[in-house]
Design a protein around this motif. Structure first.
Motif, PDB file in Angstrom:
ATOM      1  N   SER A 110      -5.322   0.299   0.134  1.00  0.00           N
ATOM      2  CA  SER A 110      -4.477   1.484   0.254  1.00  0.00           C
ATOM      3  C   SER A 110      -5.234   2.647   0.880  1.00  0.00           C
TER       4      SER A 110
ATOM      5  N   ALA B 142       0.839  -1.208   0.000  1.00  0.00           N
ATOM      6  CA  ALA B 142       0.000   0.000   0.000  1.00  0.00           C
ATOM      7  C   ALA B 142       0.871   1.255   0.000  1.00  0.00           C
ATOM      8  N   GLU B 143       1.952   1.241   0.767  1.00  0.00           N
ATOM      9  CA  GLU B 143       2.858   2.388   0.770  1.00  0.00           C
ATOM     10  C   GLU B 143       3.513   2.569  -0.599  1.00  0.00           C
TER      11      GLU B 143
ATOM     12  N   VAL C  94       1.948   1.875  -3.383  1.00  0.00           N
ATOM     13  CA  VAL C  94       0.862   2.529  -4.134  1.00  0.00           C
ATOM     14  C   VAL C  94       0.916   4.029  -3.881  1.00  0.00           C
ATOM     15  N   TRP C  95       1.044   4.408  -2.619  1.00  0.00           N
ATOM     16  CA  TRP C  95       1.079   5.831  -2.266  1.00  0.00           C
ATOM     17  C   TRP C  95       2.233   6.531  -2.984  1.00  0.00           C
TER      18      TRP C  95
END
Length: 195
Positions: A60, A15-16, A18-19
């Motif tokens: 995310s 998810a990080e 993705v960020w």
């Protein structure tokens, strides 16, 4: 012996990634392939954790909300009621790089809701949770004399919610209101509730 993978940590790491892709290249650049490369994984390995892009985006977005909520809860033991309220509320304002990045990621993911309806539902749930939390805070302020008795806690929470959202947006995209100015607007409003 095979290495045991911590699934929760793997999900957070992805998810990080993705960020980072989203903040650097925009939402259109978020693909399974690009996120896998950013996370140092193969696309197949990423798909073992998230079966689809929609699932990846949903997680995310939830992680943004979870992190803000965890930070807010970390302030509940502050003894001074005014300081406690301001510390909790400040967690939804883009006052530093972490909160600014999370706010930008959240906005970009909300904008994707037409293509991924689950994101809209996640955003609505987060807004409901924020409003409920603000109602609890205003009720606590009344108990400590920081909000006048004649004020309705639900109404004041709604006003505070709108002020938080607006001032956060101004601090993020405006050139007139700095993060410090956003915090001052919110703090001044909180202080005005006692009158």
């Amino acid at each position: 012996m095979p290495k045991v993978i911590d699934l929760d940590q793997r999900q957070q790491d992805i998810a990080e990634a993705v960020w980072r892709v989203l903040l650097r290249d925009g939402i259109t650049a978020v693909s399974v392939r690009d996120v896998a490369a950013e996370a140092g994984l193969s696309p197949g390995s990423l798909r073992h954790t998230f079966a689809s892009k929609a699932e990846l985006l949903a997680y995310s977005m939830k992680l943004v909300h979870r992190r803000a909520e965890e930070r807010a809860y970390s302030h509940v033991d502050i003894e001074d009621p005014r300081a406690r309220v301001i510390a909790i509320i400040s967690e939804v304002l883009p006052l530093d790089e972490t909160r600014r990045s999370e706010f930008e990621v959240n906005l970009a993911l909300v904008a994707e809701a037409p293509a991924h309806p689950e994101l809209g539902e996640i955003a609505r749930n987060a807004q409901r949770a924020l409003r409920e939390g603000l109602t609890i805070l205003v009720t606590d302020m009344k108990r400590h004399g920081l909000c006048a008795e004649h004020r309705n806690a639900s109404d004041e929470a709604r006003h505070l919610h709108a002020l938080l959202t607006g001032s956060a947006m101004h601090a993020l995209v405006g050139d007139q209101d700095s993060p410090a100015c956003a915090l001052k607007m919110v703090t001044d409003h909180i202080d005005s509730l006692a009158g």
